[in-house]
Write an enzyme that holds these catalytic residues in place. Sequence first.
Site, PDB file in Angstrom:
ATOM      1  N   ILE A 245       0.545  -1.431   0.032  1.00 12.12           N
ATOM      2  CA  ILE A 245       0.216  -0.041  -0.053  1.00 12.12           C
ATOM      3  C   ILE A 245       0.957   1.129  -0.402  1.00 12.12           C
ATOM      4  CG2 ILE A 245      -1.660   1.270   1.016  1.00 12.12           C
ATOM      5  CD1 ILE A 245      -2.926  -1.220   2.469  1.00 12.12           C
ATOM      6  N   PRO A 246       1.096   1.831  -0.882  1.00 12.99           N
ATOM      7  CA  PRO A 246       2.125   2.455  -1.219  1.00 12.99           C
ATOM      8  C   PRO A 246       2.117   3.951  -1.005  1.00 12.99           C
ATOM      9  CG  PRO A 246       0.746   3.010  -2.953  1.00 12.99           C
ATOM     10  CD  PRO A 246      -0.047   2.071  -2.541  1.00 12.99           C
ATOM     11  N   CYS A 247       1.921   4.124   0.747  1.00 11.51           N
ATOM     12  CA  CYS A 247       1.516   5.164   1.697  1.00 11.51           C
ATOM     13  C   CYS A 247       2.931   6.659   1.614  1.00 11.51           C
ATOM     14  CB  CYS A 247       1.406   5.475   2.775  1.00 11.51           C
ATOM     15  SG  CYS A 247       3.011   4.474   3.738  1.00 11.51           S
ATOM     16  N   HIS A 248       3.973   5.693   0.900  1.00 12.94           N
ATOM     17  CA  HIS A 248       5.451   6.643   0.293  1.00 12.94           C
ATOM     18  C   HIS A 248       4.893   7.515  -0.914  1.00 12.94           C
ATOM     19  CE1 HIS A 248       5.572   2.661  -1.665  1.00 12.94           C
ATOM     20  NE2 HIS A 248       6.584   3.718  -2.946  1.00 12.94           N
TER      21      HIS A 248
END
Length: 280
Positions: A245-248
Amino acid sequence: MDEQQKMDYDRIAIAIEHIKSNFKNQPSLDDLAEVVHLSSFHFQRMFNDWAGVSPKKFTQYLTLEYAKELLTNQKISISETAFELGLSGTSRLHDLFISIEGMTPGEFKKGGKALSIKYSLTESPFGKIIVASTSKGICHMAFYTNKEEAIEIMKKRFPNASYLNEKDGMHENAIGIFYSDWNNLDKVKLHLNGTDFQLKVWESLLKIPFGGVSTYGKVAQSIGNPKASRAVGTAIGSNPVSFLIPCHRVIQSSGNTGQYMWGAVRKSAILGWEAVKINS
């Protein structure tokens, strides 16, 4: 990835931190090599082995100008990203890791008492990482530096679950995103505990294309709640699954990368690494 490349990340992280702290002075190759106690020749070779580009080129992907270009022009379209990654179409890109199943109240109300969780500790291009799964999917994934602390944090999420230190196919498939052709990977299923709002935010993050970025405000708009930027930020900060889950990929509207649960330097390293992949 061989053992040497795994070890290189620690030095890469030190160099990136130096770049971010001294960007206005435009640190030279010699400056960066000195910081990590290597000759310029060996540092250049090490950096190229890890990132695939020179330190100078990688630095360009860490600048405010590059971030602003992505935010304003969105030159990397979703379809172009899918094409570059060799995927059959945008749906394949979006759906690859979009299968999120929320845990039922019964599964979680007693601290995960009914859950049997397998976990394993392994390496990634960005340091050590712990991965955990239930029978339904990945429930936890986090970068770490201290093994005991990483296990303790995982167990606090599900204090009454039963645990087995054993790698399974789900773990291998999740870690495969770092190294493999996505077309050769099975869909990764995520089995997560979260409110309806959190799950909605996490699903929206999956639609930010590889190599792209978004802002808290844009994510709020994408879920139909444009005034909820602060709540979106809280939900992003509660993401239990790093990288998948690409919260970056969520940054400040100014172009600054901002904070990251697993360290601001690691966030910059991931963003730069993805930019290299998409632009090479």
